[in-house]
Scaffold this active site. Structure first.
Site, short mmCIF file in Angstrom:
data_model
loop_
_atom_site.label_atom_id
_atom_site.label_comp_id
_atom_site.label_asym_id
_atom_site.label_seq_id
_atom_site.Cartn_x
_atom_site.Cartn_y
_atom_site.Cartn_z
N PRO A 48 20.38 33.24 101.75
CG PRO A 48 20.35 33.55 99.39
CD PRO A 48 20.38 32.94 100.40
CG ASN A 49 17.36 38.54 99.27
OD1 ASN A 49 18.24 39.23 99.88
ND2 ASN A 49 18.23 37.54 97.82
NE ARG A 99 12.88 37.62 99.15
CZ ARG A 99 13.22 36.14 98.88
NH1 ARG A 99 13.65 35.39 99.52
NH2 ARG A 99 13.78 36.48 97.78
CG ASN A 125 14.68 28.22 101.12
OD1 ASN A 125 14.96 28.01 99.94
ND2 ASN A 125 13.13 28.84 101.26
CB ALA A 164 18.38 33.58 94.87
CD GLU A 222 16.20 21.66 96.10
OE1 GLU A 222 17.13 20.77 95.47
OE2 GLU A 222 16.14 22.55 95.32
CG HIS A 262 12.25 26.00 96.85
ND1 HIS A 262 13.60 26.52 97.22
CD2 HIS A 262 13.01 24.76 96.29
CE1 HIS A 262 14.68 26.39 96.34
NE2 HIS A 262 14.19 25.14 95.84
NE ARG A 281 8.59 32.60 91.83
CZ ARG A 281 9.15 33.54 92.66
NH1 ARG A 281 10.27 32.05 93.69
NH2 ARG A 281 9.83 34.74 92.38
C1 DQA Z 1 12.62 30.25 97.29
C2 DQA Z 1 12.87 30.15 95.98
C3 DQA Z 1 13.66 30.81 94.83
O1 DQA Z 1 13.93 30.70 93.89
C4 DQA Z 1 13.95 32.13 96.02
O2 DQA Z 1 15.29 32.88 95.66
C5 DQA Z 1 14.10 32.43 96.91
C6 DQA Z 1 13.37 31.76 97.80
C7 DQA Z 1 11.34 29.65 98.30
O3 DQA Z 1 11.89 29.54 98.88
O4 DQA Z 1 10.59 29.69 97.51
O5 DQA Z 1 14.37 33.04 98.02
O6 DQA Z 1 14.37 29.21 98.47
#
Ligand code: DQA
Length: 148
Positions: A9-10, A17, A73, A76, A97, A99, A106
């Site tokens: 998501p996102n 973003r 990835n 959230a 996995e 990120h 964070r």
């Molecule tokens: C993320 C880290 C997550 O905590 C966050 O919610 C994301 C992006 C990253 O790629 O750093 O959406 O997965």
């Protein structure tokens, strides 16, 4: 070999973003770089992005038998989704996995990943390089799973 790359998501909003955290690179640019690297590594690569947990679970299930490794990835959902964890565990696909940001530097709620316990490994904090390293790691994971 076919590697599935899933963006949660996102991540469709990358580029716009929170650029101070995620940089200005777009999802299309990430996928193009991955496609180039895949060619170099001699593997096929398939991309999928969704903002919906159920669609992500379905995609992982559907990849069984057609993909040999997964780069994900989970966005959230990393920190919330037992369903995604179970999907990865159920398929048994070697999973990396990734990120963009370093989740351990964070907010505290980002320090726990439901995915890492079922992943081959985790790459976090290298921006777009996390994905590129992730693809290399996924090929490695698929090859070593094959040898077992
Ligand atoms: C993320 C880290 C997550 O905590 C966050 O919610 C994301 C992006 C990253 O790629 O750093 O959406 O997965």
């Amino acid at each position: 070999m076919n590697v599935l790359v899933i963006h949660g998501p996102n991540l469709n909003l990358l580029g716009k973003r929170e650029p101070d955290i995620y940089g200005t690179v777009t999802l299309e640019e990430i996928n193009s770089r991955l496609a180039l690297l895949a060619r170099e590594l001699g593997t096929d690569v398939t991309f999928f992005q969704s903002n919906h947990e159920g669609e992500l679970v379905q995609k992982i299930q559907d990849a069984m038998g057609t993909c040999q490794a997964l780069v994900i990835n989970p966005g959230a959902y990393t920190h919330t989704s037992i369903a995604l964890r179970d999907a990865i565990a159920s398929t048994g696909m070697p999973t990396v996995e990734v990120h963009l940001s370093n989740i351990y530097r964070r907010e505290e709620f980002r320090h726990h990943s439901y995915i890492s316990g079922v992943a081959f490994g985790q790459i976090t904090g290298f921006g777009i390089e996390s994905y590129l390293l992730g693809l290399r790691a996924a090929v490695h994971a698929a090859l070593s799973a094959n040898k077992k």
